[in-house]
Design a protein around this motif. Structure first.
Motif, PDB file in Angstrom:
ATOM      1  N   SER A  46       0.829  -1.201   0.000  1.00  0.00           N
ATOM      2  CA  SER A  46       0.000   0.000   0.000  1.00  0.00           C
ATOM      3  C   SER A  46       0.867   1.257   0.000  1.00  0.00           C
ATOM      4  O   SER A  46       0.596   2.220  -0.728  1.00  0.00           O
ATOM      5  CB  SER A  46      -0.919  -0.011   1.216  1.00  0.00           C
ATOM      6  OG  SER A  46      -1.634   1.185   1.308  1.00  0.00           O
ATOM      7  N   LYS A  47       1.925   1.259   0.791  1.00  0.00           N
ATOM      8  CA  LYS A  47       2.834   2.408   0.854  1.00  0.00           C
ATOM      9  C   LYS A  47       3.543   2.609  -0.488  1.00  0.00           C
ATOM     10  O   LYS A  47       3.660   3.732  -0.980  1.00  0.00           O
ATOM     11  CB  LYS A  47       3.862   2.196   1.974  1.00  0.00           C
ATOM     12  CG  LYS A  47       4.830   3.324   2.136  1.00  0.00           C
ATOM     13  CD  LYS A  47       4.153   4.596   2.567  1.00  0.00           C
ATOM     14  CE  LYS A  47       5.175   5.690   2.790  1.00  0.00           C
ATOM     15  NZ  LYS A  47       4.562   6.981   3.004  1.00  0.00           N
ATOM     16  N   GLU A  48       3.996   1.505  -1.098  1.00  0.00           N
ATOM     17  CA  GLU A  48       4.673   1.610  -2.391  1.00  0.00           C
ATOM     18  C   GLU A  48       3.727   2.098  -3.480  1.00  0.00           C
ATOM     19  O   GLU A  48       4.117   2.888  -4.346  1.00  0.00           O
ATOM     20  CB  GLU A  48       5.275   0.261  -2.767  1.00  0.00           C
ATOM     21  CG  GLU A  48       6.462  -0.112  -1.905  1.00  0.00           C
ATOM     22  CD  GLU A  48       6.992  -1.508  -2.172  1.00  0.00           C
ATOM     23  OE1 GLU A  48       6.489  -2.182  -3.096  1.00  0.00           O
ATOM     24  OE2 GLU A  48       7.900  -1.927  -1.449  1.00  0.00           O
ATOM     25  N   LEU A  49       2.477   1.649  -3.435  1.00  0.00           N
ATOM     26  CA  LEU A  49       1.487   2.115  -4.405  1.00  0.00           C
ATOM     27  C   LEU A  49       1.223   3.604  -4.224  1.00  0.00           C
ATOM     28  O   LEU A  49       1.099   4.346  -5.202  1.00  0.00           O
ATOM     29  CB  LEU A  49       0.187   1.325  -4.267  1.00  0.00           C
ATOM     30  CG  LEU A  49      -0.937   1.684  -5.211  1.00  0.00           C
ATOM     31  CD1 LEU A  49      -0.505   1.521  -6.669  1.00  0.00           C
ATOM     32  CD2 LEU A  49      -2.169   0.853  -4.922  1.00  0.00           C
ATOM     33  N   GLU A  50       1.164   4.049  -2.979  1.00  0.00           N
ATOM     34  CA  GLU A  50       0.977   5.477  -2.700  1.00  0.00           C
ATOM     35  C   GLU A  50       2.125   6.296  -3.288  1.00  0.00           C
ATOM     36  O   GLU A  50       1.906   7.338  -3.912  1.00  0.00           O
ATOM     37  CB  GLU A  50       0.899   5.693  -1.187  1.00  0.00           C
ATOM     38  CG  GLU A  50       0.709   7.128  -0.767  1.00  0.00           C
ATOM     39  CD  GLU A  50       0.694   7.276   0.743  1.00  0.00           C
ATOM     40  OE1 GLU A  50       1.063   8.367   1.207  1.00  0.00           O
ATOM     41  OE2 GLU A  50       0.350   6.323   1.455  1.00  0.00           O
ATOM     42  N   LEU A  51       3.361   5.812  -3.114  1.00  0.00           N
ATOM     43  CA  LEU A  51       4.518   6.522  -3.666  1.00  0.00           C
ATOM     44  C   LEU A  51       4.500   6.515  -5.198  1.00  0.00           C
ATOM     45  O   LEU A  51       4.844   7.514  -5.834  1.00  0.00           O
ATOM     46  CB  LEU A  51       5.815   5.903  -3.150  1.00  0.00           C
ATOM     47  CG  LEU A  51       6.108   6.119  -1.661  1.00  0.00           C
ATOM     48  CD1 LEU A  51       7.326   5.312  -1.239  1.00  0.00           C
ATOM     49  CD2 LEU A  51       6.284   7.583  -1.352  1.00  0.00           C
ATOM     50  N   LEU A  52       4.098   5.392  -5.788  1.00  0.00           N
ATOM     51  CA  LEU A  52       4.008   5.321  -7.251  1.00  0.00           C
ATOM     52  C   LEU A  52       2.972   6.303  -7.783  1.00  0.00           C
ATOM     53  O   LEU A  52       3.235   7.028  -8.748  1.00  0.00           O
ATOM     54  CB  LEU A  52       3.672   3.896  -7.697  1.00  0.00           C
ATOM     55  CG  LEU A  52       3.425   3.713  -9.190  1.00  0.00           C
ATOM     56  CD1 LEU A  52       4.688   4.038  -9.983  1.00  0.00           C
ATOM     57  CD2 LEU A  52       2.946   2.308  -9.487  1.00  0.00           C
ATOM     58  N   LEU A  53       1.808   6.342  -7.164  1.00  0.00           N
ATOM     59  CA  LEU A  53       0.771   7.270  -7.616  1.00  0.00           C
ATOM     60  C   LEU A  53       1.205   8.722  -7.459  1.00  0.00           C
ATOM     61  O   LEU A  53       0.927   9.560  -8.311  1.00  0.00           O
ATOM     62  CB  LEU A  53      -0.534   7.023  -6.855  1.00  0.00           C
ATOM     63  CG  LEU A  53      -1.239   5.716  -7.200  1.00  0.00           C
ATOM     64  CD1 LEU A  53      -2.442   5.518  -6.291  1.00  0.00           C
ATOM     65  CD2 LEU A  53      -1.666   5.695  -8.651  1.00  0.00           C
ATOM     66  N   GLN A  54       1.909   9.010  -6.379  1.00  0.00           N
ATOM     67  CA  GLN A  54       2.436  10.358  -6.183  1.00  0.00           C
ATOM     68  C   GLN A  54       3.435  10.701  -7.288  1.00  0.00           C
ATOM     69  O   GLN A  54       3.406  11.796  -7.845  1.00  0.00           O
ATOM     70  CB  GLN A  54       3.105  10.471  -4.818  1.00  0.00           C
ATOM     71  CG  GLN A  54       3.721  11.826  -4.574  1.00  0.00           C
ATOM     72  CD  GLN A  54       4.529  11.853  -3.284  1.00  0.00           C
ATOM     73  OE1 GLN A  54       4.758  10.839  -2.662  1.00  0.00           O
ATOM     74  NE2 GLN A  54       4.959  13.030  -2.902  1.00  0.00           N
ATOM     75  N   ASP A  55       4.294   9.756  -7.632  1.00  0.00           N
ATOM     76  CA  ASP A  55       5.279   9.999  -8.684  1.00  0.00           C
ATOM     77  C   ASP A  55       4.611  10.166 -10.041  1.00  0.00           C
ATOM     78  O   ASP A  55       5.037  10.979 -10.851  1.00  0.00           O
ATOM     79  CB  ASP A  55       6.304   8.857  -8.718  1.00  0.00           C
ATOM     80  CG  ASP A  55       7.520   9.216  -9.537  1.00  0.00           C
ATOM     81  OD1 ASP A  55       8.087  10.313  -9.294  1.00  0.00           O
ATOM     82  OD2 ASP A  55       7.897   8.425 -10.413  1.00  0.00           O
ATOM     83  N   VAL A  56       3.547   9.407 -10.293  1.00  0.00           N
ATOM     84  CA  VAL A  56       2.807   9.552 -11.560  1.00  0.00           C
ATOM     85  C   VAL A  56       2.193  10.941 -11.642  1.00  0.00           C
ATOM     86  O   VAL A  56       2.214  11.574 -12.698  1.00  0.00           O
ATOM     87  CB  VAL A  56       1.733   8.452 -11.702  1.00  0.00           C
ATOM     88  CG1 VAL A  56       0.777   8.756 -12.844  1.00  0.00           C
ATOM     89  CG2 VAL A  56       2.380   7.091 -11.901  1.00  0.00           C
ATOM     90  N   ARG A  57       1.655  11.425 -10.508  1.00  0.00           N
ATOM     91  CA  ARG A  57       1.077  12.781 -10.510  1.00  0.00           C
ATOM     92  C   ARG A  57       2.147  13.850 -10.733  1.00  0.00           C
ATOM     93  O   ARG A  57       1.917  14.823 -11.439  1.00  0.00           O
ATOM     94  CB  ARG A  57       0.372  13.048  -9.176  1.00  0.00           C
ATOM     95  CG  ARG A  57      -0.963  12.398  -9.065  1.00  0.00           C
ATOM     96  CD  ARG A  57      -1.674  12.860  -7.780  1.00  0.00           C
ATOM     97  NE  ARG A  57      -2.531  11.782  -7.334  1.00  0.00           N
ATOM     98  CZ  ARG A  57      -2.343  11.040  -6.257  1.00  0.00           C
ATOM     99  NH1 ARG A  57      -1.327  11.266  -5.464  1.00  0.00           N
ATOM    100  NH2 ARG A  57      -3.168  10.076  -5.944  1.00  0.00           N
ATOM    101  N   LEU A  58       3.311  13.665 -10.113  1.00  0.00           N
ATOM    102  CA  LEU A  58       4.368  14.672 -10.222  1.00  0.00           C
ATOM    103  C   LEU A  58       5.114  14.609 -11.552  1.00  0.00           C
ATOM    104  O   LEU A  58       5.585  15.628 -12.051  1.00  0.00           O
ATOM    105  CB  LEU A  58       5.368  14.510  -9.069  1.00  0.00           C
ATOM    106  CG  LEU A  58       4.820  14.793  -7.676  1.00  0.00           C
ATOM    107  CD1 LEU A  58       5.864  14.456  -6.617  1.00  0.00           C
ATOM    108  CD2 LEU A  58       4.379  16.245  -7.550  1.00  0.00           C
ATOM    109  N   ASN A  59       5.243  13.399 -12.119  1.00  0.00           N
ATOM    110  CA  ASN A  59       6.018  13.209 -13.354  1.00  0.00           C
ATOM    111  C   ASN A  59       5.240  12.348 -14.352  1.00  0.00           C
ATOM    112  O   ASN A  59       5.657  11.242 -14.679  1.00  0.00           O
ATOM    113  CB  ASN A  59       7.356  12.525 -13.029  1.00  0.00           C
ATOM    114  CG  ASN A  59       8.142  13.287 -12.005  1.00  0.00           C
ATOM    115  OD1 ASN A  59       8.541  14.410 -12.234  1.00  0.00           O
ATOM    116  ND2 ASN A  59       8.348  12.668 -10.847  1.00  0.00           N
TER     117      ASN A  59
END
Length: 85
Positions: A46-59
């Motif tokens: 869940s934490k890794e998915l949160e970081l991935l989604l954040q990175d998709v939004r930023l980049n």
């Protein structure tokens, strides 16, 4: 009235059996309740998915890139935990 009470008693007995199986670690829900490693794995995922989604939004161009002339990819930089809070 007696038929309704008998039906309720049968239903409660089935619920009791389901709860006993869950408490014994049987089935998917029972395993999730009893297996700490599974919980930890789901928490980490869940934490890794949160970081991935954040990175998709930023980049977004890192993940979806449409270019007619070819563009060089930027190197990956992992997001910090501070930016997700």
């Amino acid at each position: 009235m007696g038929k309704t009470a008998k039906s309720l008693q049968n239903t409660l007995a089935k619920v009791d059996n389901i709860l006993a199986d869950m408490n014994a670690g049987k089935g998917t829900v029972g395993k999730m309740i009893k297996d700490e490693a599974l919980y930890n794995n789901l928490s980490q995922t869940s934490k890794e998915l949160e970081l991935l989604l954040q990175d998709v939004r930023l980049n977004p161009t890192r993940y979806v890139n449409v270019s007619l002339f070819g563009k060089k990819n930027k190197p990956y930089v992992a997001p910090s935990d501070k930016s997700s809070k």
